[in-house]
Design an enzyme around this catalytic site. Structure first.
Site, PDB file in Angstrom:
ATOM      1  N   THR A 161       0.865  -1.174   0.000  1.00 28.83           N
ATOM      2  CA  THR A 161       0.000   0.000   0.000  1.00 28.83           C
ATOM      3  C   THR A 161       0.902   1.224   0.000  1.00 28.83           C
ATOM      4  OG1 THR A 161      -1.486  -1.158   1.470  1.00 28.83           O
ATOM      5  CG2 THR A 161      -1.740   1.217   1.380  1.00 28.83           C
TER       6      THR A 161
ATOM      7  N   ARG B 209     -11.303  -9.617  -3.490  1.00 26.43           N
ATOM      8  CA  ARG B 209     -10.663  -9.485  -2.174  1.00 26.43           C
ATOM      9  C   ARG B 209     -10.507  -7.993  -1.800  1.00 26.43           C
ATOM     10  NH1 ARG B 209      -5.768  -6.967  -0.113  1.00 26.43           N
ATOM     11  NH2 ARG B 209      -5.119  -8.138   1.698  1.00 26.43           N
TER      12      ARG B 209
ATOM     13  N   ASP C  67      -7.112  -4.119   4.122  1.00 27.78           N
ATOM     14  CA  ASP C  67      -7.345  -3.179   5.208  1.00 27.78           C
ATOM     15  C   ASP C  67      -7.386  -1.735   4.719  1.00 27.78           C
ATOM     16  OD1 ASP C  67      -4.485  -3.795   4.694  1.00 27.78           O
ATOM     17  OD2 ASP C  67      -4.219  -2.019   5.938  1.00 27.78           O
TER      18      ASP C  67
HETATM   19  N1  ASP Z   1      -2.416  -3.626   3.230  1.00 21.58           N
HETATM   20  C1  ASP Z   1      -2.597  -3.876   1.828  1.00 21.58           C
HETATM   21  C2  ASP Z   1      -3.642  -4.914   1.636  1.00 21.58           C
HETATM   22  O1  ASP Z   1      -3.642  -5.904   2.343  1.00 21.58           O
HETATM   23  C3  ASP Z   1      -1.358  -4.257   1.133  1.00 21.58           C
HETATM   24  C4  ASP Z   1      -0.129  -3.644   1.697  1.00 21.58           C
HETATM   25  O2  ASP Z   1      -0.145  -2.678   2.392  1.00 21.58           O
HETATM   26  O3  ASP Z   1       0.956  -4.106   1.480  1.00 21.58           O
HETATM   27  O4  ASP Z   1      -4.436  -4.765   0.758  1.00 21.58           O
END
Ligand code: ASP
Length: 303
Positions: free
Chosen positions: A185, A213, A216
């Site tokens: 993210t 899917r 968070d």
């Molecule tokens: N948190 C993000 C997700 O699970 C991915 C990430 O931050 O690396 O969608």
């Protein structure tokens, strides 16, 4: 880091587990945020400027750099914004939008806080938002690498056997193996010179993942949170982050008086070291970041 009470401050990250070679992208994003603070002093506009720069960079798993889903064609993205002026917006599982963080900002002006899937996409078209470009060579190469790893015996997602993705496959086209995991993210937290706080996040999601899917990133209190004592953004494997309401948990510690760096470290230590986790935060007098992996970041304060 201690910050003067009237100086705007920004912290930007390019994803827990991302290469430090990409840190220049975070520096550029933080500069954009500071320029925006100079222009109108609005913490949320500054956070969105930073995340837009990261979405447009192409090397981060967000916007133009988002990971391809397991079918090698679909891209599904999540994004969110929140500030202490009451603005809250998020988008989940949206396709074909150049800047999901700007879509999340636009959703904050509707009667809702979160739009998902086709409705979010139609809303983007209604307000004339730009389409995303076709997948780049960088995105295709990352997908090929992931498919090779998924064909192997080492779990690509900690604690989950690779075969589960085959068993629950829900894409239109059949699974083809082989033709790392991706997380990353991107996010920004800002304290404005007027004392308001803001956070913005954007992601192409974690890979591998089934169609539909949601991580968070668009879930308030898990991937992001802003309140009167600060702002927090998380990165890492969403399925684990949501179980700890991570952003709000860390915010609570900061609001309760824990030194910011201690709160970030404690947040990361909630997780098994196998689980990729990263955090950034800003409070009234401090700003910082912490991760159990490499995580490109940039932190800047107005002079
Ligand atoms: N948190 C993000 C997700 O699970 C991915 C990430 O931050 O690396 O969608």
């Amino acid at each position: 880091m201690s910050i003067p009470p009237t100086a705007g401050t920004v912290v930007v990250h390019g994803g827990a587990g991302a290469s430090l070679d990409h840190e220049d992208g975070c520096v550029l994003a933080a500069r954009r945020a500071l320029a925006q603070l100079e222009a109108n002093g609005d913490a949320l506009d500054a956070a969105i400027s930073a995340v837009t720069a990261l979405e447009d960079d192409g090397r981060f798993n967000a916007g133009s750099g988002s990971v391809l889903c397991l079918d090698g064609a679909t891209i599904e993205m999540d994004a969110s914004i929140m500030d202490t002026r009451g603005r809250l917006g998020a988008v989940a599982c949206v396709r074909s939008v150049k800047n999901p963080v700007r879509l999340a900002r636009a959703i904050a002006d509707t009667p809702h806080w979160l739009l998902a899937g086709e409705g979010a996409q139609r809303f983007a078209r209604t307000i004339g938002m730009a389409d995303s470009a076709p997948a780049s060579d960088h995105q295709r190469a990352a997908h090929r690498k992931l498919m090779t790893e998924l064909a192997g015996s080492v779990p690509v997602m900690p604690g989950v056997t690779n075969q589960l993705f085959e068993r629950f496959w829900n894409y239109k086209t059949p699974l083809q193996l082989p033709p790392g995991t991706a997380c990353d993210t991107v996010g920004a937290v800002v304290r404005g010179p007027d004392g308001h706080f803001a956070v913005a996040c954007s992601t192409g999601g974690s890979a591998p993942s089934l169609l539909g899917r949601v991580g968070d990133g668009p879930i308030i209190g898990s991937g992001f949170y802003a309140g009167p004592e600060g702002a927090v953004a998380a990165s890492g494997i969403g399925e684990h982050i949501v179980r700890h309401l991570l952003a709000h948990t860390v915010y609570g510690w900061i609001a309760g008086g824990m030194p910011l760096q201690d709160a970030l470290r404690r947040g990361v230590e909630l997780f098994d070291p196998d689980i990729t986790i990263g955090l950034i935060a800003v409070s009234r007098h401090e700003a910082g970041s912490c991760s159990n992996r490499t995580m490109p970041t940039s932190r800047m304060t107005q002079r």
